[in-house]
Enzyme design. Structure first.
Site, mmCIF file in Angstrom:
data_model
loop_
_atom_site.group_PDB
_atom_site.id
_atom_site.type_symbol
_atom_site.label_atom_id
_atom_site.label_comp_id
_atom_site.label_asym_id
_atom_site.label_seq_id
_atom_site.Cartn_x
_atom_site.Cartn_y
_atom_site.Cartn_z
ATOM 1 N N GLU A 29 0.828 -1.077 -0.437
ATOM 2 C CA GLU A 29 -0.550 0.572 0.155
ATOM 3 C C GLU A 29 1.061 1.356 0.045
ATOM 4 O OE1 GLU A 29 -3.682 0.430 2.439
ATOM 5 O OE2 GLU A 29 -4.675 -1.593 1.578
ATOM 6 N N HIS A 47 -2.079 -1.745 10.470
ATOM 7 C CA HIS A 47 -1.516 -3.253 9.931
ATOM 8 C C HIS A 47 -0.194 -2.917 11.076
ATOM 9 C CE1 HIS A 47 -3.594 -4.766 6.676
ATOM 10 N NE2 HIS A 47 -3.804 -3.731 6.672
#
Length: 442
Positions: free
Chosen positions: A46, A264
């Site tokens: 990402e 995360h």
């Protein structure tokens, strides 16, 4: 003989421009942490903004001078690899199915997702680092992308097998959007014969309770969080890879701030590679696990590695081994032909269901296009009231646009997705048909 020692880290940085909270200060903090010199190879997901990619590369070049960003799709694949050692070659493989272009809010299709390979020379040994970010799961109760992830997982396993060559070590590090109980996780692990560097219920990498970005709904749904970020390992021929340590190395909060590094958690695995003398009568490539669990106890597990077949005798002997649950063990310990077959059969059933749904979708889109075409004809024949001509003209354009969309979805897009699913299904059938007879080659 010790060949090399590596600290591998993977992190989904949540770097979506204009969407991700506190993006710039988090990127700065991630740069500072990666520049600490604790990590040898870093796999990031990402990294959607070019400026973030450049910032990460420049901010860590003192300790991680080699890097590669994988470009794909409209926005880039979002995959970035940073390395202490030279990257001698790269390769990107885009997946045949990857979400839907009209689901703009999901955006996976625009990333042109796939699996990226970096061939890294470490101490005279070739290490293959695979970076991947499988399609996200947006609705657990109605997961319309489940088949896409399964095909992506199988495709990734086949890509690793096709490209591993004579590498001493293969590492898959990324956000796989798959928990250990998910079918995509099983398909990837069992068909690739890789080892998950973690098998402890105490570790979670997403939607964690302590993470500042975990929503109240996510906490209620999964109070402990989920583990979807993984580091998988597979040794080459004549190589024994020891997983010496597994941990979540980043602090819960960015130092001095109230927010986390990402939504995360970062995952790190410490690997040691040893050279083995080949034996003609026994498997030679192994994965050995000897690492600390959270309570300080240790465990040791030996796993058949990359190029080895599991004979019936091996299978029977493994059944007498006690079940070991530890930080470094893996459910891939059970990746015998029976487990692989079960995973493939479940995956094939998903593919069949998706193909049936695609056929239904095609009929629905064509039906909608036909209905709207009749409506458009009526609108053309109907004389607009005075003062309503502009609105009627706009309405005609909208109806015509929707007709084109329905025809496109029923024809071009439907066949594209159908062929992608069908190709994945056929490849699984080939493995399922031949794997048991030619186990040595799988």
């Amino acid at each position: 003989m010790l060949l090399l020692e590596l600290n591998i880290l993977t992190l989904n940085i949540w770097g979506i421009p204009y969407v991700s909270s506190d993006r710039r200060p988090r990127i700065d903090a991630i740069c500072k942490e990666l520049a600490s010199g604790k990590y040898d190879i870093v796999s990031l997901q990402e990294v959607w903004a070019q400026e973030d990619s450049e910032l990460l590369q420049k901010g860590t070049e003192a300790v991680l001078p080699h890097s590669h960003y994988f470009h794909s799709g409209v926005m880039g694949a979002g995959l970035l690899v940073l390395s202490k050692y030279p990257i001698l070659g790269t390769l990107f493989h885009a997946w045949s199915v990857n979400g839907y272009f009209h689901r703009i809010q999901h955006a996976d299709w625009f990333g042109g997702k796939g699996v990226g390979l970096c061939r890294i020379l470490v101490g005279g040994q070739m290490v293959h680092l695979y970076n991947a970010h499988l399609h996200a799961e947006y609705d657990n109760a109605n997961d319309e992308y489940k088949t896409h992830r399964v095909i992506q997982a199988f495709d990734t396993a086949q890509f690793i097998e096709a490209t591993r060559g004579n590498s001493a070590l293969q590492i898959l590090a990324g956000d796989l959007n798959a928990q250990p109980q998910d079918i995509s996780y099983k398909v990837l692990l069992y068909t690739s014969k890789m080892l998950d560097s973690c098998d402890s219920d105490s570790f979670r990498t997403n939607e964690c309770e302590h993470n500042s970005y975990t929503s109240k709904q996510a906490r209620e749904r999964n109070p402990l969080g989920i583990r979807i970020d993984h580091i998988f390992v597979r040794g080459g021929d004549h190589v024994n890879a020891e997983i010496a340590e597994y941990k979540l190395p980043f602090p819960e909060r960015v130092p001095g701030e109230k927010f986390s590094f990402s939504d995360h958690e970062a995952v790190m695995a410490k690997l040691k590679l040893f050279k083995l003398e080949p034996r003609s009568e026994e498997p030679v490539a192994t994965i050995e696990v000897n690492c600390l669990v959270e309570d300080g106890e240790t465990c040791s597990v030996r796993e058949v590695g990359a190029g080895d077949a599991l004979t019936g005798e091996d299978d029977q002997s493994s059944q007498h081994q006690p079940e070991i649950q530890c930080n470094g063990s893996s459910t891939s310990i059970q990746s015998m032909p029976a487990a692989r077959t079960a995973a493939l059969l479940e995956a094939l059933a998903l593919c069949d269901a998706s193909l049936l749904q695609l056929n239904t979708d095609r009929i629905l889109y064509y039906s909608a296009a036909t209905f709207l075409f009749v409506l458009l004809v009526l609108l053309v024949e109907f004389t607009a009231p005075v003062g309503m001509r502009t609105i009627f003209l706009l309405l005609k354009f909208i109806v015509f646009g929707v007709i084109l969309f329905c025809v496109f979805m029923a024809s071009i897009w439907n066949y594209m997705e159908r062929n992608g699913v069908l190709q994945g299904k056929k490849s699984m059938e080939v493995m399922l048909h031949h794997a048991q007879k030619y186990e040595y080659f799988y």
